[in-house]
Scaffold this motif. Sequence first.
Motif, short mmCIF file in Angstrom:
data_model
loop_
_atom_site.label_atom_id
_atom_site.label_comp_id
_atom_site.label_asym_id
_atom_site.label_seq_id
_atom_site.Cartn_x
_atom_site.Cartn_y
_atom_site.Cartn_z
N ILE A 12 0.85 -1.19 0.00
CA ILE A 12 0.00 0.00 0.00
C ILE A 12 0.89 1.24 0.00
CG2 ILE A 12 -1.71 1.31 1.30
CD1 ILE A 12 -2.67 -1.44 2.41
N GLY A 13 0.81 2.00 -1.08
CA GLY A 13 1.60 3.22 -1.21
C GLY A 13 0.72 4.44 -1.27
N GLY A 14 1.34 5.60 -1.27
CA GLY A 14 0.58 6.84 -1.28
C GLY A 14 -0.24 7.03 -2.54
N SER A 15 0.29 6.59 -3.68
CA SER A 15 -0.43 6.79 -4.94
C SER A 15 -1.04 5.50 -5.48
CB SER A 15 0.50 7.38 -6.00
OG SER A 15 1.61 6.53 -6.21
N GLY A 16 -0.37 4.36 -5.26
CA GLY A 16 -0.86 3.11 -5.80
C GLY A 16 -0.86 1.98 -4.78
N THR A 17 -1.84 1.09 -4.90
CA THR A 17 -1.90 -0.13 -4.09
C THR A 17 -1.72 -1.29 -5.04
OG1 THR A 17 -3.31 0.87 -2.40
CG2 THR A 17 -3.35 -1.53 -2.58
N LYS A 18 -0.68 -2.10 -4.78
CA LYS A 18 -0.24 -3.12 -5.74
C LYS A 18 -0.21 -4.48 -5.06
CE LYS A 18 3.19 -0.52 -5.41
NZ LYS A 18 2.94 0.85 -4.94
N GLY A 19 -0.53 -5.52 -5.81
CA GLY A 19 -0.49 -6.87 -5.27
C GLY A 19 -0.08 -7.87 -6.33
N ALA A 20 0.45 -8.99 -5.86
CA ALA A 20 0.84 -10.05 -6.81
C ALA A 20 0.99 -11.36 -6.09
CB ALA A 20 2.16 -9.68 -7.51
N PHE A 36 -4.10 -0.76 -8.42
CA PHE A 36 -5.17 0.23 -8.45
C PHE A 36 -4.67 1.49 -7.76
CE2 PHE A 36 -7.73 -3.77 -8.39
CZ PHE A 36 -8.37 -3.60 -9.61
N GLU A 37 -5.27 2.61 -8.08
CA GLU A 37 -4.93 3.83 -7.36
C GLU A 37 -5.34 3.70 -5.90
OE1 GLU A 37 -6.43 7.42 -9.03
OE2 GLU A 37 -5.42 7.15 -10.95
N THR A 38 -4.49 4.18 -5.02
CA THR A 38 -4.86 4.22 -3.60
C THR A 38 -5.97 5.24 -3.43
OG1 THR A 38 -2.62 3.61 -2.92
CG2 THR A 38 -4.01 4.68 -1.27
N PRO A 39 -7.05 4.88 -2.74
CA PRO A 39 -8.19 5.80 -2.61
C PRO A 39 -7.79 7.10 -1.92
CG PRO A 39 -8.76 3.59 -1.81
CD PRO A 39 -7.28 3.59 -2.05
N LYS A 40 -8.53 8.14 -2.21
CA LYS A 40 -8.36 9.42 -1.53
C LYS A 40 -9.72 9.86 -1.01
CE LYS A 40 -4.26 11.07 -3.99
NZ LYS A 40 -3.81 9.73 -4.30
N GLU A 45 -11.07 1.64 5.63
CA GLU A 45 -12.17 0.98 4.91
C GLU A 45 -11.96 1.02 3.40
OE1 GLU A 45 -14.82 -0.74 5.54
OE2 GLU A 45 -15.00 -0.62 7.72
N ALA A 46 -11.58 2.19 2.88
CA ALA A 46 -11.41 2.34 1.44
C ALA A 46 -10.22 1.52 0.94
CB ALA A 46 -11.21 3.82 1.10
N VAL A 47 -9.13 1.52 1.70
CA VAL A 47 -7.95 0.76 1.29
C VAL A 47 -8.21 -0.74 1.38
CG1 VAL A 47 -5.54 0.26 1.84
CG2 VAL A 47 -6.34 2.62 1.83
N ALA A 48 -8.93 -1.17 2.42
CA ALA A 48 -9.25 -2.59 2.56
C ALA A 48 -10.11 -3.07 1.39
CB ALA A 48 -9.97 -2.83 3.89
N ALA A 49 -11.04 -2.22 0.95
CA ALA A 49 -11.87 -2.58 -0.21
C ALA A 49 -11.02 -2.70 -1.46
CB ALA A 49 -12.96 -1.52 -0.40
N THR A 50 -10.00 -1.84 -1.61
CA THR A 50 -9.10 -1.92 -2.76
C THR A 50 -8.26 -3.19 -2.69
OG1 THR A 50 -8.99 0.49 -2.89
CG2 THR A 50 -7.24 -0.73 -3.98
N ALA A 51 -7.78 -3.53 -1.49
CA ALA A 51 -7.02 -4.77 -1.32
C ALA A 51 -7.86 -5.98 -1.69
CB ALA A 51 -6.53 -4.89 0.12
#
Length: 254
Positions: A12-20, A36-40, A45-51
């Motif tokens: 989880i980064g400031g601009s992007g959330t990446k996984g592999a 995906f872009e890290t939510p702003k 909650e928002a980051v967990a949904a992105t993960a």
Amino acid sequence: MHEQQLGFGIDIGGSGTKGALVNLHTGEFVGERIKFETPKPATPEAVAATAARIVKQAGWDGPVGITLPGVVRGSTMLTAANIDPSWLHTNIHEVFGAHLGDRPITFLNDADAAGLAEVAYGNPQAKSGAVIFLTLGTGIGSAFLVEGKLFPNTELGHLFVDGEEAEKLASSGVKKSLGLSYQEWAPRLEKVLSEYERLFNPTAFVIGGGISRKSARWLPLLHLATPIIPATLLNRAGIVGAALAAREPDYIAD
């Protein structure tokens, strides 16, 4: 490939959330990295949904390791300098568990994850002795490694050197924002490393972050007694280290 040879990491980064998906024998990605872009705002909650989107897209149902940009202890973050302040009051295991389901989830600091990846798959010197791993980016992240085991949550970028935070003196972000040449920036980095050397007496420094791929341009400008080694995993280190920590918790010292 047998499931025990695989792990899944999310960085989880400031601009992007990446996984592999990661082959834990080689440290290489299996398939493409998903980003995906890290939510702003980047609330838990928002980051967990992105993960959860990343894990779903990958079709992964095993353990997940997740890096966070701050000090992580148990189910909480103790610092949140580069992420939404609401993380400080949140049980992150509960929030991510609600999105990722009933599976083991391991959280760790992003620089710690990169350090673990370097120990497992990078320069062999990273797994011997007392090593300080540093990521030079927007700030300075750090990981203490003793015989390949992690002492978690060090924050050397915030150590004061000559009255100024180390990362405000010598990060690659500072180099960029001030328009410094490598010849102008190297003495700043040397001053910071000299202070770390004086205080901690490491057997080696391992330096990662994007600037490590250009180490031939700045490494010869540094003059310290302690060996300085460029990291080898570059921008995949966080994901790889997170996947490894989720499968191999013994890498983190008790």
